[in-house]
Enzyme design. Structure first.
Site, PDB file in Angstrom:
ATOM      1  N   TYR A 177       0.793  -1.238   0.000  1.00 25.72           N
ATOM      2  CA  TYR A 177       0.000   0.000   0.000  1.00 25.72           C
ATOM      3  C   TYR A 177       0.828   1.292   0.000  1.00 25.72           C
ATOM      4  CZ  TYR A 177      -3.436  -3.510   1.146  1.00 25.72           C
ATOM      5  OH  TYR A 177      -4.219  -4.628   1.109  1.00 25.72           O
ATOM      6  N   LYS A 223     -13.148   7.128   5.554  1.00 22.97           N
ATOM      7  CA  LYS A 223     -14.044   8.034   4.822  1.00 22.97           C
ATOM      8  C   LYS A 223     -15.107   7.233   4.081  1.00 22.97           C
ATOM      9  CE  LYS A 223     -10.555  11.677   4.126  1.00 22.97           C
ATOM     10  NZ  LYS A 223      -9.583  12.232   3.171  1.00 22.97           N
ATOM     11  N   ALA A 232      -2.449   9.966   0.204  1.00 24.45           N
ATOM     12  CA  ALA A 232      -1.334   9.397   0.969  1.00 24.45           C
ATOM     13  C   ALA A 232       0.019   9.550   0.287  1.00 24.45           C
ATOM     14  CB  ALA A 232      -1.628   7.923   1.243  1.00 24.45           C
ATOM     15  N   LYS A 285     -17.776  12.845  -0.583  1.00 29.13           N
ATOM     16  CA  LYS A 285     -16.949  13.344  -1.706  1.00 29.13           C
ATOM     17  C   LYS A 285     -16.425  12.176  -2.547  1.00 29.13           C
ATOM     18  CE  LYS A 285     -12.849  12.224   0.161  1.00 29.13           C
ATOM     19  NZ  LYS A 285     -11.840  11.330  -0.418  1.00 29.13           N
ATOM     20  N   ARG A 343      -7.818   6.582  -5.658  1.00 30.98           N
ATOM     21  CA  ARG A 343      -8.496   5.316  -5.961  1.00 30.98           C
ATOM     22  C   ARG A 343      -9.896   5.533  -6.520  1.00 30.98           C
ATOM     23  NH1 ARG A 343      -6.827   3.424  -0.062  1.00 30.98           N
ATOM     24  NH2 ARG A 343      -7.402   5.593   0.158  1.00 30.98           N
ATOM     25  N   ILE A 345      -8.877  -0.196  -0.893  1.00 33.99           N
ATOM     26  CA  ILE A 345     -10.334  -0.218  -1.025  1.00 33.99           C
ATOM     27  C   ILE A 345     -10.808   1.081  -1.656  1.00 33.99           C
ATOM     28  CG2 ILE A 345     -12.497  -0.274   0.326  1.00 33.99           C
ATOM     29  CD1 ILE A 345     -11.030  -2.941   0.391  1.00 33.99           C
ATOM     30  N   GLU A 353     -13.443   3.319  -1.388  1.00 36.85           N
ATOM     31  CA  GLU A 353     -14.510   3.565  -0.402  1.00 36.85           C
ATOM     32  C   GLU A 353     -15.817   4.034  -1.044  1.00 36.85           C
ATOM     33  OE1 GLU A 353     -14.653   3.143   2.933  1.00 36.85           O
ATOM     34  OE2 GLU A 353     -12.858   3.905   3.924  1.00 36.85           O
TER      35      GLU A 353
END
Ligand code: 13P
Length: 338
Positions: free
Chosen positions: A50, A107, A144, A195, A259, A283, A285
């Site tokens: 990740y 989130k 990130a 969002k 993502r 993931i 989200e």
């Protein structure tokens, strides 16, 4: 006195948070749900899945044992994807000391229950009589891979407990990471979740090469619909117009590596959802959260046409181009022309 902080989760945000806090001299532990992968990270001192390319200093402890996660800890960070928050905290609940504050970075909105991450944690801990603790969320434009490079970024630490929000601000704030406080926990958490729904749609426009005008229209109408929902649920309008609202919306809709945007872009290019999700590390989200937000819009009787069209594209086989056409040919109402 140096604080001790445990981060629950081994994703990209968990890892950049650990790097930031360790660099500020705090004692940091990362708890990972998968013992094999935690062992691999201990061995290689890298989160190769990740956050590849960043060495984890030896001072960052890694464990997947629940009873080692909370020893002498000052507070805990939840950095688990929303749909796994319930399972992870059910597993950790017995070992969690009474009163230990938790700040969440997740989130999303849980499907079926329609709960926000801090509410899911409360829902798990309440039946065990363990809900008496301060809860917060930290949210804002915070991709990130940029944080890993220490590029300038801002977030909000939101809590009903002003002292805990202040503690988080002081703990995380550094010369390249500016932390604001906010008392609107509901709004900050909801803005961070919703969002992602709009970012999926923004990515679809990218994949369809629909143009910058279309994308700017989507951002502004997207902000209008998530703000409408937020206000109906009791959030503050200022939150949606601040860094954890429009700020994070802009970042997530434009981030080349994000993502949610990337997932939308691939769908816009005609790929199938399952194939796209398989190819994205971590993931996305916004996908399950789209279902939840649609249900919230029905519950609170809020018009959310973008969310509605996106839900049809994601789960009912509507072609993304048809989705755009559906949105563009909606009836005009005078009060909606802005
Ligand atoms: P993605 O999950 O789309 O990468 O977005 C990260 C984020 O929330 C940026 O603030």
């Amino acid at each position: 006195m140096s604080k001790k902080i445990t981060i629950i989760g081994d994703g990209a945000m968990a890892t950049v948070s650990a790097l930031l806090l360790e660099n500020k001299g705090y004692s940091v532990t990362i708890w990972g749900a998968f013992a094999d992968y935690t062992a691999e990270m201990i061995q290689t001192r890298e989160n190769s899945r990740y956050l590849p390319g960043y060495k984890l200093p030896d001072a960052i402890k890694l464990t997947s044992e629940s009873d080692r996660a909370f020893r002498d800890v000052d507070f805990v960070i939840n950095a688990v994807p929303t749909q796994y928050v319930r399972t992870v905290w059910s597993r950790l609940a017995d070992a969690l000391p009474a009163g230990l504050p938790i700040a969440s970075l997740s989130k999303g909105i849980e499907t079926d229950t329609l709960l926000r991450p801090t509410q899911i944690i409360t829902d798990v801990l309440s039946p065990l009589g363990k809900q008496e603790r301060s809860l917060a969320c930290i949210s804002g434009p915070s991709v990130a891979d940029e944080l890993a490079k220490c590029l300038p970024a801002t977030v909000c630490a939101a809590s009903d407990d002003a002292d805990f929000a202040k503690e988080l601000q002081e703990t995380f704030n550094t010369h390249w990471f500016r932390v604001y406080t906010n008392s609107d926990l509901l709004g900050v958490e909801l803005a961070g979740a919703t969002k992602n729904v709009i970012a999926l749609a923004a990515g679809m426009l990218d994949g369809l090469q629909a143009g910058i005008n279309a994308k700017s229209a989507l951002l502004s109408r997207g902000l209008a619909e998530i703000t409408r929902l937020g206000l109906a649920m009791g959030a503050s309008q200022e939150t949606f117009f601040g860094i954890s609202g429009v700020g994070d919306l802009a970042t997530t809709c434009f981030s080349p590596t994000g993502r949610n945007r990337t997932c939308g872009e691939q769908l816009g290019r005609g790929r199938k959802l399952d194939d796209v999700l398989d190819a994205i590390p971590g993931i996305v989200e916004g996908v399950p959260t789209t279902k939840s937000v649609l249900q919230l819009s029905e519950k609170f009787k809020i018009e959310m046409p973008i969310t509605e069209a996106l839900n049809m594209v994601l789960f009912q086989g509507l072609d993304p181009l048809e989705g755009i056409s559906k949105l563009m040919s909606r009836g005009l109402k005078a009060e909606q022309i802005r």
